[in-house]
Design a protein around this motif. Sequence first.
Motif, short mmCIF file in Angstrom:
data_model
loop_
_atom_site.label_atom_id
_atom_site.label_comp_id
_atom_site.label_asym_id
_atom_site.label_seq_id
_atom_site.Cartn_x
_atom_site.Cartn_y
_atom_site.Cartn_z
N VAL A 45 1.55 5.57 4.40
CA VAL A 45 1.48 4.75 4.98
C VAL A 45 1.24 3.72 5.83
O VAL A 45 1.89 2.90 6.41
CB VAL A 45 3.10 6.21 6.04
CG1 VAL A 45 3.45 5.44 7.05
CG2 VAL A 45 3.13 6.72 5.77
N LEU A 48 0.69 1.07 3.67
CA LEU A 48 1.56 0.52 3.05
C LEU A 48 2.55 -0.50 3.88
O LEU A 48 2.59 -1.78 4.56
CB LEU A 48 2.71 1.54 3.15
CG LEU A 48 4.57 0.58 2.99
CD1 LEU A 48 4.57 -0.17 1.89
CD2 LEU A 48 5.89 1.75 3.07
N LEU A 49 2.13 0.36 5.67
CA LEU A 49 2.15 -1.00 7.11
C LEU A 49 1.14 -1.75 7.63
O LEU A 49 0.91 -2.23 8.49
CB LEU A 49 2.22 -0.21 8.29
CG LEU A 49 4.11 1.14 7.77
CD1 LEU A 49 4.42 2.05 9.14
CD2 LEU A 49 5.15 0.64 7.73
N ASN A 50 0.13 -1.34 6.75
CA ASN A 50 -1.12 -1.66 7.18
C ASN A 50 -2.10 -1.53 8.61
O ASN A 50 -1.69 -2.57 9.29
CB ASN A 50 -0.69 -4.12 7.06
CG ASN A 50 -2.51 -3.91 6.82
OD1 ASN A 50 -4.12 -3.36 6.87
ND2 ASN A 50 -1.75 -5.55 7.00
N THR A 78 9.96 8.25 3.63
CA THR A 78 10.30 6.75 2.65
C THR A 78 11.11 5.82 3.38
O THR A 78 10.63 5.00 3.59
CB THR A 78 9.72 6.91 1.20
OG1 THR A 78 9.02 7.87 0.70
CG2 THR A 78 10.06 5.61 0.56
N VAL A 81 10.12 5.04 6.67
CA VAL A 81 8.71 4.48 7.12
C VAL A 81 8.87 2.80 5.94
O VAL A 81 9.23 2.04 6.80
CB VAL A 81 7.81 4.69 6.13
CG1 VAL A 81 6.90 3.38 5.63
CG2 VAL A 81 7.37 5.77 6.13
N HIS A 82 10.02 2.36 5.50
CA HIS A 82 10.54 1.13 5.00
C HIS A 82 11.74 1.33 6.50
O HIS A 82 11.68 -0.65 6.83
CB HIS A 82 11.77 1.67 4.34
CG HIS A 82 11.14 1.63 2.59
ND1 HIS A 82 10.32 0.08 2.57
CD2 HIS A 82 10.46 2.44 1.80
CE1 HIS A 82 9.35 0.95 1.10
NE2 HIS A 82 9.69 1.82 0.39
N LEU A 85 8.61 -0.40 8.44
CA LEU A 85 8.78 -1.32 8.24
C LEU A 85 9.51 -3.09 7.94
O LEU A 85 8.63 -4.15 9.27
CB LEU A 85 7.89 -1.53 6.44
CG LEU A 85 8.28 -3.01 6.21
CD1 LEU A 85 6.14 -2.78 5.92
CD2 LEU A 85 7.58 -1.93 4.18
N ASN A 86 11.02 -2.63 8.04
CA ASN A 86 11.57 -3.71 8.66
C ASN A 86 11.61 -4.49 9.70
O ASN A 86 11.51 -5.13 10.37
CB ASN A 86 13.03 -3.91 7.84
CG ASN A 86 13.23 -3.87 6.67
OD1 ASN A 86 12.26 -4.22 5.94
ND2 ASN A 86 13.85 -2.69 5.99
N LYS A 88 8.75 -4.07 12.36
CA LYS A 88 7.67 -4.53 12.06
C LYS A 88 7.93 -6.01 11.35
O LYS A 88 7.34 -6.62 12.54
CB LYS A 88 6.52 -3.90 10.89
CG LYS A 88 5.12 -4.06 11.28
CD LYS A 88 3.92 -3.34 11.42
CE LYS A 88 3.04 -3.85 11.69
NZ LYS A 88 1.47 -3.17 10.59
N LYS A 89 8.44 -6.46 10.81
CA LYS A 89 8.04 -7.94 10.62
C LYS A 89 9.02 -9.03 10.92
O LYS A 89 9.57 -9.80 11.60
CB LYS A 89 9.23 -7.72 8.89
CG LYS A 89 9.07 -7.60 7.71
CD LYS A 89 9.49 -7.83 6.87
CE LYS A 89 8.44 -7.39 5.67
NZ LYS A 89 9.51 -7.34 3.80
#
Length: 89
Positions: A45, A48-50, A78, A81-82, A85-86, A88-89
Amino acid sequence: MEVITIEKHVFESMIAKLRQLAEKVNEVYPPKKELNKEWMDAAEVCQLLNISKRTLQYYRHSGKISHTMIGYKNFFKTTEVHKLLNEKK
């Protein structure tokens, strides 16, 4: 120890058949990294998320991401997490 010798063309034929078998096995049971994983561990995680482990801990405690603890190890869905991630963008 027993030594068995075979002709080169027989050996090469055996190797070719083993490669075909390995390809068929990989079609039926793909290697782990190609499977869609339902759960990820903390290191995956973070990568992936940096983010750092501490940031992931903050996300857990603040409720930004849910987790499941098995033993002393945290696992994350998962899909969660995605979703993060979305965001965060």
